[in-house]
Write a protein that holds these residues in place. Structure first.
Motif, PDB file in Angstrom:
ATOM      1  N   PRO A   1      55.196  74.732  -1.976  1.00 26.15           N
ATOM      2  CA  PRO A   1      56.502  75.352  -2.263  1.00 26.15           C
ATOM      3  C   PRO A   1      57.096  75.993  -1.005  1.00 26.15           C
ATOM      4  CG  PRO A   1      54.813  76.167  -3.789  1.00 26.15           C
ATOM      5  CD  PRO A   1      54.118  75.314  -2.787  1.00 26.15           C
ATOM      6  N   GLY A   2      58.379  75.772  -0.818  1.00 20.76           N
ATOM      7  CA  GLY A   2      59.071  76.410   0.300  1.00 20.76           C
ATOM      8  C   GLY A   2      58.814  75.760   1.642  1.00 20.76           C
ATOM      9  N   SER A   3      58.131  74.597   1.645  1.00 23.24           N
ATOM     10  CA  SER A   3      57.860  73.934   2.923  1.00 23.24           C
ATOM     11  C   SER A   3      59.111  73.241   3.449  1.00 23.24           C
ATOM     12  CB  SER A   3      56.728  72.910   2.757  1.00 23.24           C
ATOM     13  OG  SER A   3      57.021  72.074   1.668  1.00 23.24           O
ATOM     14  N   GLY A   4      60.125  73.158   2.612  1.00 23.85           N
ATOM     15  CA  GLY A   4      61.373  72.562   3.071  1.00 23.85           C
ATOM     16  C   GLY A   4      61.506  71.098   2.688  1.00 23.85           C
ATOM     17  N   LYS A   5      60.899  70.711   1.575  1.00 22.88           N
ATOM     18  CA  LYS A   5      61.006  69.308   1.122  1.00 22.88           C
ATOM     19  C   LYS A   5      62.468  68.986   0.821  1.00 22.88           C
ATOM     20  CE  LYS A   5      58.115  70.061  -2.311  1.00 22.88           C
ATOM     21  NZ  LYS A   5      57.706  71.411  -1.937  1.00 22.88           N
ATOM     22  N   THR A   6      63.074  69.825  -0.027  1.00 23.94           N
ATOM     23  CA  THR A   6      64.467  69.549  -0.413  1.00 23.94           C
ATOM     24  C   THR A   6      65.385  69.670   0.802  1.00 23.94           C
ATOM     25  OG1 THR A   6      64.000  70.342  -2.629  1.00 23.94           O
ATOM     26  CG2 THR A   6      66.317  70.209  -2.001  1.00 23.94           C
ATOM     27  N   THR A   7      65.108  70.669   1.652  1.00 28.22           N
ATOM     28  CA  THR A   7      65.948  70.846   2.839  1.00 28.22           C
ATOM     29  C   THR A   7      65.868  69.611   3.737  1.00 28.22           C
ATOM     30  OG1 THR A   7      65.470  73.197   2.710  1.00 28.22           O
ATOM     31  CG2 THR A   7      66.417  72.414   4.777  1.00 28.22           C
ATOM     32  N   ALA A   8      64.646  69.091   3.928  1.00 28.29           N
ATOM     33  CA  ALA A   8      64.491  67.908   4.781  1.00 28.29           C
ATOM     34  C   ALA A   8      65.173  66.692   4.140  1.00 28.29           C
ATOM     35  CB  ALA A   8      63.015  67.626   5.017  1.00 28.29           C
TER      36      ALA A   8
ATOM     37  N   ASN B   1      51.532  70.178  -7.954  1.00 34.44           N
ATOM     38  CA  ASN B   1      51.149  71.479  -8.522  1.00 34.44           C
ATOM     39  C   ASN B   1      52.302  72.173  -9.241  1.00 34.44           C
ATOM     40  OD1 ASN B   1      48.312  71.825  -7.701  1.00 34.44           O
ATOM     41  ND2 ASN B   1      49.215  71.441  -5.687  1.00 34.44           N
ATOM     42  N   GLN B   2      53.501  71.666  -9.046  1.00 35.23           N
ATOM     43  CA  GLN B   2      54.657  72.283  -9.710  1.00 35.23           C
ATOM     44  C   GLN B   2      55.151  71.457 -10.897  1.00 35.23           C
ATOM     45  OE1 GLN B   2      57.701  74.127  -7.122  1.00 35.23           O
ATOM     46  NE2 GLN B   2      56.534  73.345  -5.393  1.00 35.23           N
ATOM     47  N   ALA B   3      54.288  70.599 -11.433  1.00 33.06           N
ATOM     48  CA  ALA B   3      54.716  69.732 -12.544  1.00 33.06           C
ATOM     49  C   ALA B   3      54.764  70.525 -13.847  1.00 33.06           C
ATOM     50  CB  ALA B   3      53.761  68.555 -12.667  1.00 33.06           C
TER      51      ALA B   3
ATOM     52  N   HIS C   1      58.129  77.805   4.775  1.00 28.53           N
ATOM     53  CA  HIS C   1      59.128  78.629   5.473  1.00 28.53           C
ATOM     54  C   HIS C   1      59.629  79.748   4.571  1.00 28.53           C
ATOM     55  CE1 HIS C   1      59.760  76.504   9.238  1.00 28.53           C
ATOM     56  NE2 HIS C   1      59.574  75.369   8.568  1.00 28.53           N
ATOM     57  N   ARG C   2      59.490  79.554   3.260  1.00 24.14           N
ATOM     58  CA  ARG C   2      60.017  80.555   2.324  1.00 24.14           C
ATOM     59  C   ARG C   2      59.107  81.772   2.233  1.00 24.14           C
ATOM     60  NH1 ARG C   2      59.836  77.950  -2.884  1.00 24.14           N
ATOM     61  NH2 ARG C   2      61.836  76.983  -2.410  1.00 24.14           N
ATOM     62  N   LEU C   3      57.786  81.525   2.201  1.00 23.73           N
ATOM     63  CA  LEU C   3      56.872  82.601   1.797  1.00 23.73           C
ATOM     64  C   LEU C   3      56.308  83.387   2.978  1.00 23.73           C
ATOM     65  CD1 LEU C   3      54.851  80.664  -0.946  1.00 23.73           C
ATOM     66  CD2 LEU C   3      56.902  82.061  -1.233  1.00 23.73           C
TER      67      LEU C   3
ATOM     68  N   THR D   1      72.778  86.468  -1.557  1.00 26.71           N
ATOM     69  CA  THR D   1      73.092  85.104  -1.989  1.00 26.71           C
ATOM     70  C   THR D   1      71.882  84.471  -2.678  1.00 26.71           C
ATOM     71  OG1 THR D   1      74.431  84.943  -0.023  1.00 26.71           O
ATOM     72  CG2 THR D   1      73.988  82.882  -1.167  1.00 26.71           C
ATOM     73  N   ARG D   2      70.701  84.665  -2.104  1.00 30.04           N
ATOM     74  CA  ARG D   2      69.493  84.106  -2.729  1.00 30.04           C
ATOM     75  C   ARG D   2      69.204  84.781  -4.056  1.00 30.04           C
ATOM     76  NH1 ARG D   2      66.208  83.771   2.926  1.00 30.04           N
ATOM     77  NH2 ARG D   2      66.641  81.574   3.329  1.00 30.04           N
ATOM     78  N   GLY D   3      69.515  86.037  -4.121  1.00 25.83           N
ATOM     79  CA  GLY D   3      69.507  86.729  -5.400  1.00 25.83           C
ATOM     80  C   GLY D   3      68.213  87.404  -5.786  1.00 25.83           C
TER      81      GLY D   3
ATOM     82  N   SER E   1      56.107  81.585  -6.458  1.00 32.13           N
ATOM     83  CA  SER E   1      56.444  81.069  -5.116  1.00 32.13           C
ATOM     84  C   SER E   1      57.952  81.031  -4.860  1.00 32.13           C
ATOM     85  CB  SER E   1      55.847  79.668  -4.930  1.00 32.13           C
ATOM     86  OG  SER E   1      56.378  78.776  -5.897  1.00 32.13           O
ATOM     87  N   ARG E   2      58.740  81.778  -5.625  1.00 37.61           N
ATOM     88  CA  ARG E   2      60.197  81.772  -5.398  1.00 37.61           C
ATOM     89  C   ARG E   2      60.661  82.727  -4.296  1.00 37.61           C
ATOM     90  NH1 ARG E   2      61.042  77.335  -5.877  1.00 37.61           N
ATOM     91  NH2 ARG E   2      58.831  77.139  -6.259  1.00 37.61           N
ATOM     92  N   PRO E   3      60.080  83.975  -4.206  1.00 40.75           N
ATOM     93  CA  PRO E   3      60.763  84.959  -3.346  1.00 40.75           C
ATOM     94  C   PRO E   3      60.397  84.898  -1.863  1.00 40.75           C
ATOM     95  CG  PRO E   3      58.946  86.022  -4.495  1.00 40.75           C
ATOM     96  CD  PRO E   3      58.956  84.582  -4.959  1.00 40.75           C
TER      97      PRO E   3
HETATM   98  N1  LIG Z   1      62.556  73.682   8.830  1.00 41.39           N
HETATM   99  C1  LIG Z   1      62.936  74.855   8.333  1.00 41.39           C
HETATM  100  N2  LIG Z   1      63.125  75.907   9.126  1.00 41.39           N
HETATM  101  C2  LIG Z   1      63.501  77.092   8.624  1.00 41.39           C
HETATM  102  N3  LIG Z   1      63.743  77.327   7.322  1.00 41.39           N
HETATM  103  C3  LIG Z   1      63.575  76.310   6.473  1.00 41.39           C
HETATM  104  C4  LIG Z   1      63.163  75.024   6.922  1.00 41.39           C
HETATM  105  N4  LIG Z   1      63.082  74.211   5.860  1.00 41.39           N
HETATM  106  C5  LIG Z   1      63.413  74.960   4.786  1.00 41.39           C
HETATM  107  N5  LIG Z   1      63.713  76.215   5.162  1.00 41.39           N
HETATM  108  C6  LIG Z   1      64.110  77.291   4.237  1.00 41.39           C
HETATM  109  O1  LIG Z   1      63.009  77.544   3.370  1.00 41.39           O
HETATM  110  C7  LIG Z   1      63.434  77.717   2.036  1.00 41.39           C
HETATM  111  C8  LIG Z   1      62.781  76.725   1.109  1.00 41.39           C
HETATM  112  O2  LIG Z   1      63.219  75.409   1.372  1.00 41.39           O
HETATM  113  P1  LIG Z   1      63.229  74.264   0.247  1.00 41.39           P
HETATM  114  O3  LIG Z   1      63.839  74.764  -0.986  1.00 41.39           O
HETATM  115  O4  LIG Z   1      63.791  73.062   0.905  1.00 41.39           O
HETATM  116  O5  LIG Z   1      61.667  74.068   0.022  1.00 41.39           O
HETATM  117  P2  LIG Z   1      60.935  73.117  -1.012  1.00 41.39           P
HETATM  118  O6  LIG Z   1      59.725  72.613  -0.318  1.00 41.39           O
HETATM  119  O7  LIG Z   1      61.866  72.090  -1.535  1.00 41.39           O
HETATM  120  O8  LIG Z   1      60.534  74.178  -2.147  1.00 41.39           O
HETATM  121  P3  LIG Z   1      60.050  73.958  -3.663  1.00 41.39           P
HETATM  122  O9  LIG Z   1      58.752  73.194  -3.582  1.00 41.39           O
HETATM  123  O10 LIG Z   1      59.854  75.339  -4.154  1.00 41.39           O
HETATM  124  O11 LIG Z   1      61.128  73.214  -4.360  1.00 41.39           O
HETATM  125  C9  LIG Z   1      64.949  77.617   2.065  1.00 41.39           C
HETATM  126  O12 LIG Z   1      65.487  78.910   2.121  1.00 41.39           O
HETATM  127  C10 LIG Z   1      65.249  76.837   3.327  1.00 41.39           C
HETATM  128  O13 LIG Z   1      66.490  77.179   3.883  1.00 41.39           O
END
Ligand SMILES: Nc1ncnc2c1ncn2[C@@H]1O[C@H](COP(=O)(O)OP(=O)(O)OP(=O)(O)O)[C@@H](O)[C@H]1O
Length: 695
Positions: free
Chosen positions: A49-56, A300-302, A336-338, A405-407, A661-663
């Motif tokens: 979680p928060g590794s940036g999958k959706t962001t990537a 793990n998030q299923a 990156h989130r946690l 904004t993130r809330g 794993s949200r905040p």
């Molecule tokens: N490469 C990066 N560098 C810095 N911050 C990042 C990076 N990728 C993601 N973030 C930040 O980390 C947070 C989580 O990113 P994201 O939602 O893409 O993760 P995720 O892996 O899809 O999470 P989840 O598994 O919970 O859905 C976001 O606030 C995003 O802006």
């Protein structure tokens, strides 16, 4: 099966740079993330979680969009299981690359993809109707309607007797519970209309064995009648698509879709159920296909469909299935989130630990320890919320606009229960939470809800107008007023309007005027009560002018049923709290994929409370041996019991994994004292800060 050949497209590094500006405040994607963004082959990406999958993924879509139109007018298909996940993608990308959201591309849920491109045509060709209703609540209503007309008969056995036996085998409950089991069976069973079998999961419950089996035929006829009216459950869409795709004359659909969509991206892949996974594979992952399929998620998030009949996660990665062709899964290290302290806690909940899968928090935010908030009962709700706000202020979190904004969110597994239920749920503490008002539903169980629960986010009259028309259509349906008596076709909004016009231009004009006045009054003046009275009076007194056979009889409960409307749940909505911190309320499901600044996870009951379900016995007590409990991740321990396949405990691991794993900054866990009384010292010793909300 092709490992993949459609790799000609190259991502432009300048576009990645721009994506970094837009998506991660100008930070740089590291090599691992760039490798994923650049890769144009079929792959599975799994990461914490928060590794940036959706962001990537968003970065990749952004870069591809810059190269549109693609060669041969090809498009890309972007899918997810939930509307939430799709809305998150739209929110970020629609303003900056609108081209991604128009032809030849498609961005939507798997359900909407299936309906639009396959099931709608399948329904028409197989049953003579396009899909008119595809909604499980509406389907349940049809189930109930059908069940009410069934009668018992012992010899020959009537359908009702058969259903009773199937649904209540070895069940010793009240007659109401037994009836509910039958309804549940009718709602969930699937029909193999070719093999003439009715199944629950993979088990055949009724099979057609001969002409004397009237009860089978009765059930089959009911199902076919529904399909012929275009009334489908969510699952039906996949069942009929599967059937249709096997037909000779449907083969061209597959190649058309493969030609059109050269790239398929699926986010939150772990949420797809078996039907959905199979459909995508069936259409795009074939010998002759060169469509690239990239699936992104975290097993793990299923928390939706999660497990197959064998207890495994449904999503089998390409590497798991064909390790020689797909030598590895893609992964992204670090969250990156946690923060590291929250990541440590969250890591203990991991169930499916592939090589190198570890939640490591690399956020540079201040290290706030998790807080355990202990309260007595629902009368402490306001104090609980105030404590949460006090902590947010104490750490100065509200001062950073990005945090706002993130809330700040209060989340729970069970959000709603009946009024008098003693099962713990979010609304019991925070009545302002109203699930239905949050959902953009079209059908409800009483007329009042059609006036109160339209989609309030829409600023035009479209949503309330639709809702009021839907209410009328529902009543006509309950009263068995058909558009066409012979074919028993029900009215839809458009055919109802047509009927008004057919009656006379004046009738149509008068109704339109009324509808406009109601909409205006509800949206602008918020005169819900007054309009409900006018609206229900119209139904009671004026509909009969249009339909001489109409009178309110079967629908009278539906019309008169009470419903207490509680305005939308965001607490900051009220005038006098404008400067206050806004706390949002929601289910764990609704916040999946989101990044919060602060999250308060409220323990609730789903069968039992989370803390109880994480107390897992791994060695039974005997006369010679003491009972041994498994590691409890709530005490920062790595769980060691998921292999025992205790369904309730395993789903708790996943639910808390998602919730915790949200905040980015503050995590609170709110529990009732009675549930953790004996463990308070353990919480403290393991790293929690303890706060008693009331003495
Ligand atoms: N490469 C990066 N560098 C810095 N911050 C990042 C990076 N990728 C993601 N973030 C930040 O980390 C947070 C989580 O990113 P994201 O939602 O893409 O993760 P995720 O892996 O899809 O999470 P989840 O598994 O919970 O859905 C976001 O606030 C995003 O802006």
């Amino acid at each position: 099966m092709l490992s993949n050949t459609f790799a000609e497209m190259e991502i432009n590094p300048d576009d990645i740079r721009k994506a970094e500006e837009v998506l991660i405040d100008g930070d740089q994607f590291d090599e691992e993330r760039k490798k994923f963004i650049n890769c144009m082959n079929t792959l599975d990406l799994l990461a914490v979680p928060g590794s940036g999958k959706t962001t990537a993924l968003l970065a990749k879509l952004y870069c591809i969009a810059q190269q549109m139109p693609l060669e041969n007018d090809a498009g890309i298909l972007v899918l997810a299981h939930t509307n939430h996940a799709i809305e998150e993608i739209e929110k970020v990308l629609k303003p900056i690359c609108p081209q991604l959201f128009s032809y030849p591309n498609f961005v939507g849920t798997v359900q909407s993809f299936a309906n639009r491109f396959i099931a709608n045509q399948a329904c028409f060709e197989l049953y003579g109707s396009y899909i008119r209703k595809n909604d499980d609540e509406m389907y349940l209503y049809e189930v109930e309607k059908f069940y009410r007309i069934l009668n018992y008969n012992k010899n020959p056995p009537a359908l009702k007797n058969k259903l009773f036996g199937i649904a209540n085998r070895d069940f010793d409950g009240t007659s109401k519970e037994k009836e509910n089991n039958i309804l549940e069976f009718l709602k969930s069973c699937s029909f193999d209309l070719e093999g003439r079998k009715i199944k629950l999961g993979k088990t055949t419950k009724i099979a057609y064995t001969g002409v004397n089996q009237n009860y089978y035929v009765e059930l089959e006829n009911w199902k076919i009648a529904l399909l012929s009216q275009g009334i489908l459950s969510y699952k039906d869409s996949f069942d009929i698509s599967k059937r249709y795709l096997k037909l000779e004359n449907a083969q061209s659909i597959k190649s058309i879709l493969q030609q059109r969509f050269k790239f398929v991206f699926i986010d939150e892949m772990q949420d797809l159920d078996q039907d959905q996974v199979n459909l995508i594979e069936n259409v795009f992952f074939t010998q002759e296909s060169d469509t690239v399929i990239q699936r992104i998620g975290d097993k793990n998030q299923a928390i939706y469909s999660n497990v197959s009949d064998s207890g495994d996660t449904i999503w089998k990665t390409r590497h798991e299935v064909s390790p020689k062709i797909y030598t590895e899964n893609f992964s992204l290290n670090n969250s990156h989130r946690l923060t590291s302290i929250i990541a440590n806690l969250v890591d203990g909940f991991v169930m499916d630990r592939d090589d190198g899968y570890k939640v490591i928090g690399i956020s540079a935010h201040q290290q706030i320890p998790p807080y355990l908030l202990i309260y007595n009962d629902e009368t402490d709700a306001e104090k609980l919320k105030s404590k949460f706000i006090a902590l947010i202020k104490n750490y100065g979190l509200e001062e950073n606009p990005k945090n706002t904004t993130r809330g700040f969110h209060i989340v729970a597994w069970t959000t709603d229960k009946e009024e008098d239920s003693d099962k713990w749920h979010l609304r019991k503490l925070f009545p302002e939470y109203s699930k239905e008002s949050k959902q953009k539903k079209e059908d409800f169980d009483c007329l009042r809800k059609y006036v109160f629960l339209f989609d309030h986010n829409k600023k035009t009259f479209e949503s309330i107008r639709k809702s009021l028309l839907n209410g009328i259509i529902r009543i006509l349906r309950i009263e068995n007023i058909y558009m066409d008596e012979e074919s028993k076709k029900h009215f839809r909004k458009s055919s109802f309007i047509q009927r008004l016009k057919d009656n006379s231009e004046q009738t149509y004009h008068d109704f339109n005027q009324k509808l406009f006045d109601w909409c205006y009054s509800v949206v602008v003046n918020k005169n819900y009560e007054e309009i409900f009275i006018q609206y229900s009076n119209y139904v009671k007194n004026e509909l009969c002018e249009l339909f001489p056979n109409f009178s309110v009889s079967k629908s009278s409960n539906f019309i008169n049923q009470e419903y207490d409307y509680v305005p939308i749940c965001d607490l900051g909505d009220t005038e006098d709290s404008k400067d206050e911190i806004q706390i949002k309320l929601g289910s764990i499901h609704s916040v999946k994929g989101q990044t919060h600044c602060a999250t308060m996870y409220l323990e609730t009951d789903y069968h039992n409370s989370e803390t109880v379900k994480l107390n897992v016995e791994i060695i039974k007590e005997t006369r010679k041996r003491q009972q041994v409990l498994g590691n409890n991740p709530l005490f920062f321990q790595e769980q060691n019991f998921s292999h025992l396949n205790k369904a309730r405990s395993n789903e708790t691991l996943k639910m808390m994994y998602v919730g915790f794993s949200r905040p980015t900054d503050l995590l609170c866990f709110a529990v009732r004292k009675q549930n953790i009384e004996n463990d308070i010292e353990k919480y403290k010793a393991s790293g929690w800060h303890i706060e008693f909300i009331s003495p």
